[in-house]
Design an enzyme around this catalytic site. Structure first.
Site, PDB file in Angstrom:
ATOM      1  N   PRO A   2      -6.045   4.478  -1.538  1.00  0.00           N
ATOM      2  CA  PRO A   2      -4.824   4.857  -1.217  1.00  0.00           C
ATOM      3  C   PRO A   2      -3.930   3.701  -0.755  1.00  0.00           C
ATOM      4  O   PRO A   2      -4.540   2.802   0.004  1.00  0.00           O
ATOM      5  CB  PRO A   2      -4.817   6.173  -0.215  1.00  0.00           C
ATOM      6  CG  PRO A   2      -6.246   6.606  -0.453  1.00  0.00           C
ATOM      7  CD  PRO A   2      -6.992   5.283  -0.774  1.00  0.00           C
ATOM      8  N   GLU A   3      -2.633   3.679  -0.917  1.00  0.00           N
ATOM      9  CA  GLU A   3      -1.709   2.838  -0.539  1.00  0.00           C
ATOM     10  C   GLU A   3      -1.323   3.150   0.948  1.00  0.00           C
ATOM     11  O   GLU A   3      -1.726   4.111   1.448  1.00  0.00           O
ATOM     12  CB  GLU A   3      -0.547   2.668  -1.257  1.00  0.00           C
ATOM     13  CG  GLU A   3      -0.588   2.763  -2.836  1.00  0.00           C
ATOM     14  CD  GLU A   3      -0.921   1.149  -3.310  1.00  0.00           C
ATOM     15  OE1 GLU A   3      -0.506   0.270  -2.525  1.00  0.00           O
ATOM     16  OE2 GLU A   3      -1.794   0.941  -4.311  1.00  0.00           O
ATOM     17  N   LYS A  51      -4.161   1.135   6.388  1.00  0.00           N
ATOM     18  CA  LYS A  51      -4.838   2.156   5.850  1.00  0.00           C
ATOM     19  C   LYS A  51      -5.851   2.892   6.842  1.00  0.00           C
ATOM     20  O   LYS A  51      -6.557   3.791   6.320  1.00  0.00           O
ATOM     21  CB  LYS A  51      -5.560   1.495   4.575  1.00  0.00           C
ATOM     22  CG  LYS A  51      -4.766   0.742   3.769  1.00  0.00           C
ATOM     23  CD  LYS A  51      -5.206   0.423   2.368  1.00  0.00           C
ATOM     24  CE  LYS A  51      -4.534  -0.220   1.395  1.00  0.00           C
ATOM     25  NZ  LYS A  51      -4.892  -0.550   0.234  1.00  0.00           N
ATOM     26  N   ASN A 167      -3.257  -1.589  -4.878  1.00  0.00           N
ATOM     27  CA  ASN A 167      -3.211  -2.076  -5.975  1.00  0.00           C
ATOM     28  C   ASN A 167      -1.920  -1.890  -6.855  1.00  0.00           C
ATOM     29  O   ASN A 167      -1.324  -2.666  -7.870  1.00  0.00           O
ATOM     30  CB  ASN A 167      -4.247  -1.812  -7.075  1.00  0.00           C
ATOM     31  CG  ASN A 167      -4.553  -2.654  -8.337  1.00  0.00           C
ATOM     32  OD1 ASN A 167      -4.468  -3.745  -8.041  1.00  0.00           O
ATOM     33  ND2 ASN A 167      -4.793  -2.107  -9.507  1.00  0.00           N
ATOM     34  N   ARG A 252     -10.147  -5.877  -9.344  1.00  0.00           N
ATOM     35  CA  ARG A 252      -8.998  -4.769  -9.431  1.00  0.00           C
ATOM     36  C   ARG A 252      -8.369  -5.079 -10.368  1.00  0.00           C
ATOM     37  O   ARG A 252      -8.161  -6.212 -11.173  1.00  0.00           O
ATOM     38  CB  ARG A 252      -7.985  -4.849  -8.099  1.00  0.00           C
ATOM     39  CG  ARG A 252      -8.681  -4.402  -6.671  1.00  0.00           C
ATOM     40  CD  ARG A 252      -8.820  -3.177  -6.601  1.00  0.00           C
ATOM     41  NE  ARG A 252      -9.282  -2.638  -5.323  1.00  0.00           N
ATOM     42  CZ  ARG A 252     -10.653  -2.854  -4.813  1.00  0.00           C
ATOM     43  NH1 ARG A 252     -11.523  -3.539  -5.525  1.00  0.00           N
ATOM     44  NH2 ARG A 252     -10.957  -2.580  -3.664  1.00  0.00           N
TER      45      ARG A 252
END
Length: 277
Positions: A2-3, A51, A167, A252
């Site tokens: 998750p961002e 995060k 990402n 990524r």
């Protein structure tokens, strides 16, 4: 993974539901914390740091959680059916009228609140820090400038530089800057602008679950290039390319428009179907 805005919103919602209330139920279903019972503790608050999430209690302890790839916190009313299987639950925190369930939280740790920096002290400035000011901006710039020989896309993902970018935002930031993700930091013309844009995008979505970088809330129009491999660029119509950036577990998927984002780039590995992050 998750961002940072996803974790920020989860923390905000958990804080609204739990802060100032006493736990009627405080189960931790994690091997490292087997036998821990938090029932009876008061919840001081819930806060995100990049995060990472910290649920703080009135006995001076904090429950640290990290979503990794598949973790999540859900909020329910008592008696509601959970949206994920019970065997995935790693924490159940119940207060009057609300139940918070942490699913697939591989990283759970109970530690003194005063020692939270042991887990997050290495991070760069949190782009969603409510107290963000000139000193945060200066430190973020110092850390980014120190990665002069790193590729910009990888530097954006490095939480030791700034905390919060994943990402999705890495991809969209590079597009909006008109730079290939493989552009070196030293060749990036406006590093303060990189930091400002990253913070702007995270703030734009911090209070809603939908993430848009185009300004459109419609899922099909929400992003410029992210997960749009093989489709026409929204600006110029050129086919968006896809390739991996980084090595090993740090690799990524990168998406970019070769016309709108000139600069160094590898041979594309896929162009027709979008790859999931």
């Amino acid at each position: 993974m998750p961002e940072g805005d996803t974790v920020y919103l989860a923390g905000k919602r958990l804080n609204a539901a739990l802060a100032g209330r006493t736990l009627l139920r405080g189960e931790i279903r994690h091997p490292r914390l087997a036998g821990v019972d938090l029932a009876g503790l008061g919840v001081v608050g819930v806060a995100s740091v990049g995060k990472h999430l910290f649920t703080r209690f009135d006995d001076g302890q904090s429950l640290h959680s990290h979503f990794r790839m598949d973790g999540a916190w859900h909020l329910y009313h008592p008696g509601m059916r959970w949206r994920r299987p019970g065997h995935e639950a790693r924490a159940v925190l119940e207060v009057p009228e609300r139940v918070a369930v942490g699913f697939a939280l591989h990283d759970l740790e109970l530690l003194p609140t005063a020692e939270e920096s042991r887990l997050v002290g290495h991070l760069g400035p949190d782009l969603l820090d409510p107290g963000w000011g000139p000193e945060h901006e200066a430190e973020a710039l110092r850390r980014l400038d120190a990665r002069a020989d790193h590729e910009l896309g990888l530097a954006l993902l490095e939480q030791r530089v700034t905390a919060g970018v994943g990402n999705l935002y890495k991809t969209e930031i590079c597009f909006l800057l008109g730079l290939s993700p493989w552009t070196l930091v030293r060749d990036t013309p406006d590093l303060p602008g990189v930091i400002a844009l990253a913070r702007k995008l995270l703030l734009m979505n911090a209070d809603r679950p939908e993430q848009t970088t185009t300004g459109s809330p419609h899922p099909a129009e929400a992003h410029w290039v992210f997960e749009r491999g093989g489709r026409p660029c929204r600006r110029c119509g050129t086919r968006i390319r896809v390739a991996e950036q980084g090595d090993g577990v740090y690799a990524r998927v990168a998406y970019w428009c070769p016309r709108c984002q000139p600069g160094p780039a590898p041979r594309p590995t896929h162009t027709r179907r979008p790859l999931r992050r």
